[in-house]
Design an enzyme around this catalytic site. Structure first.
Site, PDB file in Angstrom:
ATOM      1  N   ARG A  66      15.480 -63.312  65.765  1.00 16.58           N
ATOM      2  CA  ARG A  66      16.086 -62.355  66.719  1.00 16.58           C
ATOM      3  C   ARG A  66      15.155 -61.863  67.541  1.00 16.58           C
ATOM      4  O   ARG A  66      13.946 -61.358  67.070  1.00 16.58           O
ATOM      5  CB  ARG A  66      16.714 -61.114  65.779  1.00 16.58           C
ATOM      6  CG  ARG A  66      17.187 -59.883  66.810  1.00 16.58           C
ATOM      7  CD  ARG A  66      17.644 -58.871  65.700  1.00 16.58           C
ATOM      8  NE  ARG A  66      16.650 -58.500  64.814  1.00 16.58           N
ATOM      9  CZ  ARG A  66      15.954 -57.088  65.147  1.00 16.58           C
ATOM     10  NH1 ARG A  66      15.886 -56.559  66.370  1.00 16.58           N
ATOM     11  NH2 ARG A  66      15.193 -56.611  64.362  1.00 16.58           N
ATOM     12  N   GLU A  90       8.778 -55.025  74.173  1.00 14.11           N
ATOM     13  CA  GLU A  90       8.357 -55.450  72.896  1.00 14.11           C
ATOM     14  C   GLU A  90       8.088 -57.002  72.980  1.00 14.11           C
ATOM     15  O   GLU A  90       8.323 -57.569  73.897  1.00 14.11           O
ATOM     16  CB  GLU A  90       9.656 -54.989  71.745  1.00 14.11           C
ATOM     17  CG  GLU A  90       9.544 -53.302  71.762  1.00 14.11           C
ATOM     18  CD  GLU A  90      10.754 -52.958  70.829  1.00 14.11           C
ATOM     19  OE1 GLU A  90      10.856 -51.844  70.390  1.00 14.11           O
ATOM     20  OE2 GLU A  90      11.519 -54.012  70.463  1.00 14.11           O
ATOM     21  N   HIS A 119       9.542 -58.329  59.496  1.00 12.68           N
ATOM     22  CA  HIS A 119       8.943 -57.587  60.461  1.00 12.68           C
ATOM     23  C   HIS A 119       7.478 -57.481  60.092  1.00 12.68           C
ATOM     24  O   HIS A 119       6.994 -57.460  59.022  1.00 12.68           O
ATOM     25  CB  HIS A 119       9.316 -56.080  60.525  1.00 12.68           C
ATOM     26  CG  HIS A 119       8.968 -55.399  61.580  1.00 12.68           C
ATOM     27  ND1 HIS A 119       7.675 -54.877  61.908  1.00 12.68           N
ATOM     28  CD2 HIS A 119       9.871 -54.922  62.690  1.00 12.68           C
ATOM     29  CE1 HIS A 119       7.740 -54.255  62.887  1.00 12.68           C
ATOM     30  NE2 HIS A 119       8.895 -54.391  63.626  1.00 12.68           N
ATOM     31  N   ARG A 134       8.228 -62.098  66.559  1.00 11.11           N
ATOM     32  CA  ARG A 134       8.031 -61.628  65.415  1.00 11.11           C
ATOM     33  C   ARG A 134       7.586 -62.541  64.076  1.00 11.11           C
ATOM     34  O   ARG A 134       6.727 -62.486  63.312  1.00 11.11           O
ATOM     35  CB  ARG A 134       9.171 -60.989  64.613  1.00 11.11           C
ATOM     36  CG  ARG A 134       9.300 -59.579  65.313  1.00 11.11           C
ATOM     37  CD  ARG A 134      10.592 -58.862  64.894  1.00 11.11           C
ATOM     38  NE  ARG A 134      10.533 -57.488  65.537  1.00 11.11           N
ATOM     39  CZ  ARG A 134      11.572 -56.605  65.631  1.00 11.11           C
ATOM     40  NH1 ARG A 134      12.540 -57.003  64.769  1.00 11.11           N
ATOM     41  NH2 ARG A 134      11.749 -55.445  66.199  1.00 11.11           N
ATOM     42  N   HIS A 183      13.112 -57.817  56.938  1.00  8.94           N
ATOM     43  CA  HIS A 183      13.592 -56.573  57.936  1.00  8.94           C
ATOM     44  C   HIS A 183      14.851 -57.187  58.296  1.00  8.94           C
ATOM     45  O   HIS A 183      15.815 -56.074  58.669  1.00  8.94           O
ATOM     46  CB  HIS A 183      12.650 -56.739  58.995  1.00  8.94           C
ATOM     47  CG  HIS A 183      12.851 -55.915  60.281  1.00  8.94           C
ATOM     48  ND1 HIS A 183      13.110 -54.395  59.847  1.00  8.94           N
ATOM     49  CD2 HIS A 183      12.988 -56.108  61.318  1.00  8.94           C
ATOM     50  CE1 HIS A 183      13.079 -53.774  61.157  1.00  8.94           C
ATOM     51  NE2 HIS A 183      13.640 -54.756  62.125  1.00  8.94           N
TER      52      HIS A 183
END
Length: 524
Positions: free
Chosen positions: A384, A113, A241, A288, A349
């Site tokens: 994060r 990811e 997100h 992100r 998110h």
């Protein structure tokens, strides 16, 4: 009702349930859930859980990826502890019954990811959180020392304040004696006395209009600890997100997992042109915060309400096999992801801040621990890294359980706790006051405290919220307690904390992006 337990766990996601399982041999455990036990932030996690599993990956790489994603505001000690404990905790999840996907040769099928330098995401199809939630609930229900209470809403934690003492935020001897809990079946507020309390209430997504979080994510634990004079930190770091399914009629927004971009999906404009490379050399696999700001910029430049995620160039059968939940969800809306691009939009998110805890999961309030999204462990820093959240939750639940098991033997229940006082309150018959104020809070936060911020926007948000705060506190003081009223009160508290901490941070860092700071940099 008054009830005594050794361990009170507020929340039934991965943090709460794994903590409950690990402390159950040392005393009676009560796990309370504001709705159904299975309705948690954990259950909505699609992508997976990050852990070093096979070479060429190693702890050093995972730690570096975490520090880079967190804009080097992460606590290195927390990063080291979580990542080095990951394999052991993954093994524990498997022993408890979690099924992670494997390849034909029996190895774990690892995803990659955004922000990760290696393939290290263990997953179960595209509904990993649901699988973990299922396994933990089944295991916990088998333990005779664990009791569950559904539709029990924690109103406030009990401290010396309820004994008439004056408490303040930096006082070091504030103790938690349990919680006042609304039993929605009876409509009464019960008194739960506990030696140890674990706060595991999840996130804050519903302070915004668009969120991937379930409707239960209203920041309850953070607000309760804040009112009890506990220390809260890093609330300005709200992660949006980048890719939730664009469908204005649906709440929560359906998440299009980041694993799809790791699989090869590309972000594009309506004309089919990819755009991420002009924002970051990592393209659609950038962290992100960068991707969310890029999408926000493209939407503002084009005037469109969404951008697209394109996976049509990948093998259709393979796509359906890897992402069955997403495939069927989109198909319901007339979108065949093997042939059509997916309309996506950023959505609130994840919160990287929250209740400050140490390396053993202890909060600033004695006899109280916190784990999961409501806590601020130092792992995430300013942003994060994808799939580190489930990992953080289970590692901190583990260290907290180990410490709590030692401490519980030395703690006695505080018995002189008064019952909840609702004298003089009445039923609030004007539900519109709550529903309309809820909408106002969400609009304020979305319009002024979103992906891109400014001093003017933050000041306007604070002014609007302070008026709503005063009105709601008066309503709370005069009304018999309901979950809807408590949630509104908590959302206002949490919104205030996000705004105030955003105003205090005078730089663009990670998830906090202010146009004023960038103007200053340009002038220099």
């Amino acid at each position: 009702m008054r009830k005594k337990v050794d361990f009170l766990v507020i929340g039934s996601g991965i943090a709460g349930l794994s903590f409950a399982l690990k402390v159950a041999p040392y005393g009676k455990v009560l796990v309370i859930s504001k709705t159904k036990l299975a309705e948690t932030n954990t259950a909505y996690a699609q992508g997976g859980i990050a852990a070093v599993t096979y070479k060429p990956d190693d702890f050093k790489k995972h730690m570096e990826d975490t520090m880079v994603a967190g804009d080097h505001l992460s606590n290195p000690d927390a990063v080291k502890m979580v990542i080095e404990n990951a394999p052991q905790q993954i093994k524990q999840l498997v022993e408890w019954g979690t099924g992670f996907d494997k390849t034909e040769d029996g190895k774990y099928d690892l995803h990659k990811e955004g922000g990760h330098s290696e393939y290290r995401i263990l997953h179960h199809l595209d509904n990993t959180g649901h699988e973990i939630q299922r396994a933990l609930l089944e295991k916990a229900r088998q333990h005779h020392n664990i009791e569950f209470a559904e539709n029990f809403y924690a109103v406030d934690i009990i401290t010396q304040h309820h004994l008439g003492e004056i408490t303040f935020r930096w006082r070091t001897d504030v103790k938690c004696f349990g919680a006042y809990v609304l039993n929605e079946k009876t409509g009464k507020v019960d008194t739960i006395l506990s030696k140890i309390t674990m706060m595991a209430t999840g996130g804050i997504g519903n302070i915004y209009q668009t969120t991937t979080n379930p409707t239960i994510a209203t920041g309850d634990g953070i607000a309760m600890v804040y009112r009890a004079k506990g220390i809260i930190e890093n609330m300005e770091f709200v992660q949006f997100h980048p890719t939730s399914l664009y469908n204005p009629k649906e709440r929560p927004s359906f998440l299009i997992t980041e694993a799809m971009r790791g699989y090869g999906a590309i972000l594009k404009k309506g004309n089919g042109q990819a755009f991420m490379e002009k924002y970051d050399p990592r393209g659609s696999l950038a962290p992100r915060d960068i991707v969310a700001r890029a999408i926000d910029s493209e939407m503002k430049n084009t005037g469109e309400d969404f951008v697209y995620l394109d996976v049509t160039h990948k093998n259709a059968e393979e796509t359906k096999m890897h992402f069955p939940t997403i495939y069927h969800k989109c198909l319901e809306l007339g979108i065949d992801i093997t042939k059509d691009m997916i309309p996506v939009v950023p959505a609130a998110h994840y919160l990287c801040g929250g209740i400050k805890v140490d390396l053993k999961g202890r909060t600033s309030i004695l006899n109280m621990y916190a784990a999961g999204e409501c806590s601020s462990t130092g792992l995430h820093g300013a942003n994060r890294l994808a799939s580190n959240s489930l990992l953080e939750a289970i590692v901190y639940a583990d260290v907290a359980a180990e410490d709590a098991a030692r401490q519980v033997r030395t703690i006695r229940h505080k018995t002189q706790i008064p019952s909840w006082n609702d004298e003089g309150t009445t039923h609030n018959e004007e539900m519109v006051l709550i529903t309309q104020t809820n909408k106002e809070v969400e609009q304020i936060m979305s319009n002024y405290v979103g992906i891109v911020r400014s001093n003017l926007r933050l000041k306007r948000a604070l002014d609007r919220l302070e008026l709503i705060y005063r009105e709601t506190e008066t309503l709370f003081d005069d009304s018999i307690v309901t979950r809807e009223l408590c949630q509104l009160r908590n959302k206002i508290n949490v919104g205030y904390l996000v705004i105030r901490m955003a105003m205090m941070r005078k730089e663009s860092r990670g998830l906090h992006y202010t146009v004023d700071q960038n103007k200053l940099r340009t002038k220099r």
